[in-house]
Design an enzyme around this catalytic site. Structure first.
Site, PDB file in Angstrom:
ATOM      1  N   VAL A 158       2.571   8.243  -1.946  1.00  0.00           N
ATOM      2  CA  VAL A 158       2.005   6.918  -1.719  1.00  0.00           C
ATOM      3  C   VAL A 158       0.828   6.677  -2.663  1.00  0.00           C
ATOM      4  CG1 VAL A 158       0.884   5.393  -0.026  1.00  0.00           C
ATOM      5  CG2 VAL A 158       2.762   6.887   0.694  1.00  0.00           C
ATOM      6  N   CYS A 159       0.041   7.714  -2.918  1.00  0.00           N
ATOM      7  CA  CYS A 159      -1.173   7.577  -3.730  1.00  0.00           C
ATOM      8  C   CYS A 159      -0.930   6.926  -5.098  1.00  0.00           C
ATOM      9  CB  CYS A 159      -1.862   8.930  -3.899  1.00  0.00           C
ATOM     10  SG  CYS A 159      -2.352   9.689  -2.331  1.00  0.00           S
ATOM     11  N   PRO A 160       0.074   7.358  -5.870  1.00  0.00           N
ATOM     12  CA  PRO A 160       0.251   6.712  -7.171  1.00  0.00           C
ATOM     13  C   PRO A 160       0.642   5.235  -7.067  1.00  0.00           C
ATOM     14  CG  PRO A 160       2.028   8.278  -6.770  1.00  0.00           C
ATOM     15  CD  PRO A 160       1.007   8.479  -5.682  1.00  0.00           C
TER      16      PRO A 160
END
Length: 188
Positions: A47-49
């Site tokens: 999810v972070c990218p």
């Protein structure tokens, strides 16, 4: 922080990766302008990218509002560089990527997941006086939206520049605001 809103930015010193270089950054570098501290769990994840890429795609809109973005994870600045070099999505990032391997900044903002040594998904908007004006914390599986963050920052900047006015739900730049008074009670 036991109470986030209006809390002051706590002192910190860290290393950041930005535009192919490492540099030092501290709380003193943040004061005097609007800033977003965007905490995320870890580099090389899922999810972070998508979130960091969304911020990168909207970075010019933040800059037009004189807002700097600081992404923060408990990874090192070296890991940020490696991720930047290996991911097309992360390679777009021009804002500072702060490494917080000791967790000092993450704990200062109260978003450290101690048993995992990583940050919650926390977003904090800091005003030029170094005070927190907006806080959003989401579960690890829920990504955030740069467009909604921009809307909230515009509202925060508007009310900072127009004392006595408030922005209603879904307010967008250019729309009417409210001036709280006895005359409005029960009429909205």
């Amino acid at each position: 922080m036991s109470r986030y809103i209006e809390s002051e930015l706590k002192p910190f010193n860290a290393k950041a990766y930005q535009n192919g270089e490492f540099h030092d950054i501290s709380d003193e570098d943040v004061k005097g302008k609007w800033a977003v501290f965007f905490f995320y769990p870890a580099d090389f994840t899922f999810v972070c990218p998508t979130e960091l890429g969304d911020l990168a795609d909207n970075y010019e809109a933040f800059k037009k509002l004189d807002v700097e973005i600081y992404s923060v994870s408990t990874d090192t600045h070296f890991t940020h560089k490696a991720w930047h070099d290996s991911s097309d999505t992360i390679n777009k990032i021009q804002y500072p990527m702060i490494g917080d391997p000791t967790g000092t900044i993450t704990r200062n903002f109260g978003v450290m997941i101690e048993e995992k040594g990583i940050a919650d998904r926390g977003t904090f908007v800091i005003d030029p006086e170094g005070r927190i004006q907006i806080v959003e914390i989401t579960a690890g599986s829920i990504g955030r939206d740069a467009g909604e963050l921009l809307r909230k920052i515009k509202a925060a900047q508007y009310v900072a520049a127009h004392p006595g006015e408030v922005c209603p739900a879904k307010w967008k730049e250019g729309e009417e605001t409210l001036a709280p008074s006895l005359d409005l009670i029960g009429k909205i």
